[in-house]
Design a protein around this motif. Structure first.
Motif, PDB file in Angstrom:
ATOM      1  N   LYS A 282       0.226  -1.055   0.117  1.00 15.64           N
ATOM      2  CA  LYS A 282       0.052  -0.284   0.158  1.00 15.64           C
ATOM      3  C   LYS A 282       1.009   0.607  -0.091  1.00 15.64           C
ATOM      4  N   THR A 283       1.088   2.043  -1.136  1.00 18.42           N
ATOM      5  CA  THR A 283       2.404   3.028  -1.099  1.00 18.42           C
ATOM      6  C   THR A 283       1.287   3.988  -2.112  1.00 18.42           C
ATOM      7  N   GLU A 284       0.013   4.351  -2.567  1.00 13.83           N
ATOM      8  CA  GLU A 284      -0.079   4.507  -3.070  1.00 13.83           C
ATOM      9  C   GLU A 284      -1.798   5.456  -1.690  1.00 13.83           C
ATOM     10  N   ALA A 285      -1.534   6.839  -2.324  1.00 13.71           N
ATOM     11  CA  ALA A 285      -2.427   7.223  -1.359  1.00 13.71           C
ATOM     12  C   ALA A 285      -3.791   7.305  -1.478  1.00 13.71           C
ATOM     13  N   ALA A 286      -4.403   7.593  -1.049  1.00 16.69           N
ATOM     14  CA  ALA A 286      -5.747   7.247  -1.084  1.00 16.69           C
ATOM     15  C   ALA A 286      -6.835   7.992  -2.000  1.00 16.69           C
TER      16      ALA A 286
ATOM     17  N   ARG B 254      -2.450   7.071   6.395  1.00 17.35           N
ATOM     18  CA  ARG B 254      -1.698   5.990   6.391  1.00 17.35           C
ATOM     19  C   ARG B 254      -1.747   4.507   6.805  1.00 17.35           C
TER      20      ARG B 254
ATOM     21  N   ARG C  30      -4.268   4.051   2.829  1.00 16.77           N
ATOM     22  CA  ARG C  30      -2.981   3.776   2.080  1.00 16.77           C
ATOM     23  C   ARG C  30      -3.565   3.063   0.672  1.00 16.77           C
TER      24      ARG C  30
ATOM     25  N   SER D  88      -2.748  -0.171  -2.450  1.00 14.38           N
ATOM     26  CA  SER D  88      -1.912  -0.790  -3.215  1.00 14.38           C
ATOM     27  C   SER D  88      -2.557  -0.366  -4.931  1.00 14.38           C
TER      28      SER D  88
END
Length: 352
Positions: free
Chosen positions: A12-16, A214, A217, A219
């Motif tokens: 999960k590296t992408e912002a919501a 966080r 977040r 993927s």
């Protein structure tokens, strides 16, 4: 399980996305700082104390009167009267403190009221999960935050108290001066505590907000799934587009037998025009196609006896028009000549 959680967190590296944030809000998941709500309660309580100061004077007078008539008033009646006076002082403080806490909470949630967070979750009853929360990183952060809060509040109160050596001098002061000094010290303590809690609440809100973002977040797969859910599966959309095109082509082919003439390129393009003799409207484009579709239009026209005229420049120009639209004025003369030529031949059959 811990390894799977860590791996999932690493993915999960992408912002919501805004849609994910809104969906979490609908489920009652919002960034909520308890310290900010506590600050609201403290501020409301201090405001209640300001309101209750005059009532406190009435309480003292009532207490003196009750004590002076202690031999005349029954004990139960005296206790009820004192309790009533005490409630007159305590109720404004409690009511304004509760109001401050509620207002601070609603401002954080943007007036969201949801009962989904009150639904019991069996996963929270798992002793292993509870122990992990206590001894894990969240528990360590909470412990350090508590120590920092105590240290900051203690330092603020120590600064407000001033020199401890001045306390013995208070014992020899007159009563009026002593009360004034005590009142000033109380307000200094309240202001110091309020400032300390404001700094703690601001830092806690930033921390809670960052942890909330966080936690939400996404993927890359989450983003793809959300796009499919919001915009539809690309395969399904392609299939639907194909079905619409087939239906439109079927309706277009059904209009060819009723056309007045079909103009061709002669092989690459074909357009069918309809026109009512004596009508007030201009000829209308009812069918068009290129390559295979053009061949199908010519085939249907031949089977239906619709005249076919070869005029490459006109066919290419009319092919650019939208279906079921009248031809523009710049093509009136060319189309009129073709239709007049077809009518001279008798209106049906093959034209050169």
């Amino acid at each position: 399980m811990a390894g799977e959680d860590d791996a999932d967190a690493e993915d999960k590296t992408e912002a919501a996305s805004p849609r994910r944030l809104e969906k979490a809000r609908e489920e009652g998941q919002v960034a909520l700082s308890k310290e900010l709500s506590g600050l609201g309660a403290l501020g409301g309580g201090l405001l209640g104390l300001i309101v209750a100061v005059p009532l406190g004077g009435q309480m003292v007078q009532g207490f003196r009167g009750a004590m002076g008539r202690a031999h005349e008033i029954p004990p139960i009646e005296a206790a009820v009267a004192m309790a009533r006076l005490g409630l007159m002082v305590a109720l404004p403080v409690a009511a304004l403190a509760a109001t401050g806490a509620v207002v601070a909470t609603l401002l954080q949630t943007r007036f969201l009221i949801s009962g989904k967070g009150l639904v019991p979750q069996l996963s929270r009853l798992n002793p292993a999960s509870a122990l992990k929360r206590i001894l894990g990183m969240d528990g360590v952060i909470e412990f350090l935050r508590t120590l920092l809060k105590l240290g900051l509040v203690g330092a603020a109160l120590w600064y407000a108290i001033g020199d401890p050596a001045a306390l013995p001098r208070l014992l020899v002061m007159p009563a009026g001066v002593l009360l004034g000094q005590m009142g000033q010290a109380a307000w200094d303590l309240a202001a110091a505590a309020l400032l300390a809690f404001a700094l703690i609440a601001a830092a806690d809100w930033l921390l809670v907000h960052q942890r909330h973002l966080r936690k939400l977040r996404m993927s890359r797969q989450d983003q793809k799934d959300e796009m499919k859910e919001s915009e539809g599966d690309p395969h399904v959309k392609a299939r639907q587009r194909q079905i619409r095109q087939q239906r439109a082509r079927t309706r277009m082919m059904a209009a060819v037998p009723k056309a007045a003439v079909v103009v061709t390129n002669p092989t690459h393009f074909a357009v069918a025009l309809s026109y009512e003799q004596g009508g007030e409207s201009a000829p209308r484009l009812v069918a068009k196609g290129a390559d295979e579709v053009a061949a199908r239009i010519r085939e249907v026209a031949t089977d239906s006896g619709v005249p076919i005229v070869s005029n490459p420049p006109l066919a290419r120009a009319l092919f650019k028009l939208e279906l079921d639209t009248e031809i523009p004025p710049e093509h009136y003369q060319a189309v009129a000549e073709i239709i007049a030529y077809v009518w001279r031949l008798g209106g049906r059959g093959q034209a050169g």
